[in-house]
Design a protein around this motif. Structure first.
Motif, PDB file in Angstrom:
ATOM      1  N   ALA A  26       1.758  -4.294   7.623  1.00 18.82           N
ATOM      2  CA  ALA A  26       0.850  -3.294   7.069  1.00 18.82           C
ATOM      3  C   ALA A  26       1.053  -3.194   5.559  1.00 18.82           C
ATOM      4  O   ALA A  26       2.158  -3.027   5.086  1.00 18.82           O
ATOM      5  CB  ALA A  26       1.111  -1.943   7.723  1.00 18.82           C
ATOM      6  N   ASP A  27      -0.023  -3.295   4.827  1.00 17.65           N
ATOM      7  CA  ASP A  27       0.003  -3.238   3.364  1.00 17.65           C
ATOM      8  C   ASP A  27      -0.094  -1.775   2.923  1.00 17.65           C
ATOM      9  O   ASP A  27      -1.079  -1.352   2.326  1.00 17.65           O
ATOM     10  CB  ASP A  27      -1.147  -4.068   2.802  1.00 17.65           C
ATOM     11  CG  ASP A  27      -1.108  -4.197   1.290  1.00 17.65           C
ATOM     12  OD1 ASP A  27      -0.155  -3.720   0.668  1.00 17.65           O
ATOM     13  OD2 ASP A  27      -2.051  -4.799   0.742  1.00 17.65           O
ATOM     14  N   ILE A  28       0.958  -0.986   3.207  1.00 18.63           N
ATOM     15  CA  ILE A  28       0.892   0.449   2.940  1.00 18.63           C
ATOM     16  C   ILE A  28       0.889   0.791   1.450  1.00 18.63           C
ATOM     17  O   ILE A  28       0.487   1.882   1.068  1.00 18.63           O
ATOM     18  CB  ILE A  28       2.027   1.204   3.655  1.00 18.63           C
ATOM     19  CG1 ILE A  28       3.384   0.727   3.150  1.00 18.63           C
ATOM     20  CG2 ILE A  28       1.920   1.075   5.155  1.00 18.63           C
ATOM     21  CD1 ILE A  28       4.542   1.589   3.607  1.00 18.63           C
ATOM     22  N   ASP A  79      -0.780  -1.043  -0.753  1.00 14.70           N
ATOM     23  CA  ASP A  79      -2.055  -1.588  -1.256  1.00 14.70           C
ATOM     24  C   ASP A  79      -1.849  -2.686  -2.296  1.00 14.70           C
ATOM     25  O   ASP A  79      -2.483  -2.722  -3.342  1.00 14.70           O
ATOM     26  CB  ASP A  79      -2.927  -0.467  -1.817  1.00 14.70           C
ATOM     27  CG  ASP A  79      -4.397  -0.811  -1.732  1.00 14.70           C
ATOM     28  OD1 ASP A  79      -4.753  -1.797  -1.061  1.00 14.70           O
ATOM     29  OD2 ASP A  79      -5.209  -0.094  -2.352  1.00 14.70           O
ATOM     30  N   PHE A  80      -0.936  -3.599  -1.973  1.00 13.78           N
ATOM     31  CA  PHE A  80      -0.713  -4.747  -2.850  1.00 13.78           C
ATOM     32  C   PHE A  80      -1.966  -5.598  -2.979  1.00 13.78           C
ATOM     33  O   PHE A  80      -2.218  -6.196  -4.027  1.00 13.78           O
ATOM     34  CB  PHE A  80       0.433  -5.617  -2.321  1.00 13.78           C
ATOM     35  CG  PHE A  80       1.772  -4.953  -2.396  1.00 13.78           C
ATOM     36  CD1 PHE A  80       2.269  -4.465  -3.587  1.00 13.78           C
ATOM     37  CD2 PHE A  80       2.560  -4.836  -1.266  1.00 13.78           C
ATOM     38  CE1 PHE A  80       3.519  -3.866  -3.663  1.00 13.78           C
ATOM     39  CE2 PHE A  80       3.810  -4.236  -1.324  1.00 13.78           C
ATOM     40  CZ  PHE A  80       4.280  -3.743  -2.518  1.00 13.78           C
ATOM     41  N   ALA A  81      -2.760  -5.664  -1.920  1.00 13.97           N
ATOM     42  CA  ALA A  81      -3.983  -6.474  -1.947  1.00 13.97           C
ATOM     43  C   ALA A  81      -4.923  -6.012  -3.053  1.00 13.97           C
ATOM     44  O   ALA A  81      -5.460  -6.816  -3.812  1.00 13.97           O
ATOM     45  CB  ALA A  81      -4.688  -6.420  -0.595  1.00 13.97           C
ATOM     46  N   GLU A  82      -5.116  -4.719  -3.167  1.00 15.15           N
ATOM     47  CA  GLU A  82      -6.003  -4.169  -4.207  1.00 15.15           C
ATOM     48  C   GLU A  82      -5.455  -4.455  -5.594  1.00 15.15           C
ATOM     49  O   GLU A  82      -6.194  -4.831  -6.505  1.00 15.15           O
ATOM     50  CB  GLU A  82      -6.173  -2.664  -3.999  1.00 15.15           C
ATOM     51  CG  GLU A  82      -7.018  -1.988  -5.052  1.00 15.15           C
ATOM     52  CD  GLU A  82      -8.466  -2.439  -5.059  1.00 15.15           C
ATOM     53  OE1 GLU A  82      -9.109  -2.328  -6.126  1.00 15.15           O
ATOM     54  OE2 GLU A  82      -8.961  -2.908  -4.024  1.00 15.15           O
ATOM     55  N   PHE A  86       0.345 -12.241   2.615  1.00 13.03           N
ATOM     56  CA  PHE A  86       1.044 -10.956   2.541  1.00 13.03           C
ATOM     57  C   PHE A  86       2.475 -10.996   3.083  1.00 13.03           C
ATOM     58  O   PHE A  86       3.391 -10.495   2.427  1.00 13.03           O
ATOM     59  CB  PHE A  86       0.233  -9.859   3.241  1.00 13.03           C
ATOM     60  CG  PHE A  86       0.924  -8.540   3.268  1.00 13.03           C
ATOM     61  CD1 PHE A  86       1.144  -7.817   2.100  1.00 13.03           C
ATOM     62  CD2 PHE A  86       1.385  -8.007   4.457  1.00 13.03           C
ATOM     63  CE1 PHE A  86       1.791  -6.605   2.126  1.00 13.03           C
ATOM     64  CE2 PHE A  86       2.036  -6.792   4.493  1.00 13.03           C
ATOM     65  CZ  PHE A  86       2.236  -6.086   3.324  1.00 13.03           C
ATOM     66  N   PRO A  87       2.737 -11.589   4.241  1.00 15.14           N
ATOM     67  CA  PRO A  87       4.121 -11.609   4.736  1.00 15.14           C
ATOM     68  C   PRO A  87       5.084 -12.401   3.857  1.00 15.14           C
ATOM     69  O   PRO A  87       6.298 -12.240   3.961  1.00 15.14           O
ATOM     70  CB  PRO A  87       4.008 -12.271   6.116  1.00 15.14           C
ATOM     71  CG  PRO A  87       2.590 -12.107   6.506  1.00 15.14           C
ATOM     72  CD  PRO A  87       1.806 -12.124   5.223  1.00 15.14           C
ATOM     73  N   GLU A  88       4.572 -13.236   2.964  1.00 15.49           N
ATOM     74  CA  GLU A  88       5.415 -14.064   2.107  1.00 15.49           C
ATOM     75  C   GLU A  88       5.815 -13.397   0.797  1.00 15.49           C
ATOM     76  O   GLU A  88       6.717 -13.880   0.118  1.00 15.49           O
ATOM     77  CB  GLU A  88       4.687 -15.370   1.774  1.00 15.49           C
ATOM     78  CG  GLU A  88       4.385 -16.217   2.981  1.00 15.49           C
ATOM     79  CD  GLU A  88       3.556 -17.436   2.621  1.00 15.49           C
ATOM     80  OE1 GLU A  88       3.298 -17.670   1.420  1.00 15.49           O
ATOM     81  OE2 GLU A  88       3.166 -18.151   3.548  1.00 15.49           O
ATOM     82  N   ILE A  89       5.149 -12.309   0.420  1.00 13.77           N
ATOM     83  CA  ILE A  89       5.441 -11.725  -0.889  1.00 13.77           C
ATOM     84  C   ILE A  89       6.814 -11.061  -0.891  1.00 13.77           C
ATOM     85  O   ILE A  89       7.282 -10.562   0.124  1.00 13.77           O
ATOM     86  CB  ILE A  89       4.355 -10.728  -1.354  1.00 13.77           C
ATOM     87  CG1 ILE A  89       4.283  -9.513  -0.436  1.00 13.77           C
ATOM     88  CG2 ILE A  89       3.026 -11.390  -1.482  1.00 13.77           C
ATOM     89  CD1 ILE A  89       3.365  -8.436  -0.951  1.00 13.77           C
TER      90      ILE A  89
END
Length: 62
Positions: free
Chosen positions: A3-5, A7-10, A29-32
């Motif tokens: 879960a990107d709680i 908000d790294f994606a944004e 995402f799991p690799e960052i």
């Protein structure tokens, strides 16, 4: 849970909009790796516990 709680994606999209089109965020995402640095300051040490400078009678208890 992946879960990107935070908000790294944004954040990534805002900084790298062109690169965003070419990545699969679900795979990436799991690799960052995240490094967290905390800077804190204790404003009033010793106000919640008795000790050398504060007798038990002055301790505020909830």
């Amino acid at each position: 849970m992946h879960a990107d709680i935070f908000d790294f994606a944004e954040t990534f999209y805002r900084k790298y909009p062109k690169e965003w089109e070419n990545i699969n965020w679900e795979e990436k995402f799991p690799e960052i790796q995240v490094h967290i640095q905390v800077n804190s300051k204790i404003e009033s040490p010793g106000l919640v516990d008795s000790g050398v400078n504060r007798p038990e009678s002055e301790v505020i208890k909830d």
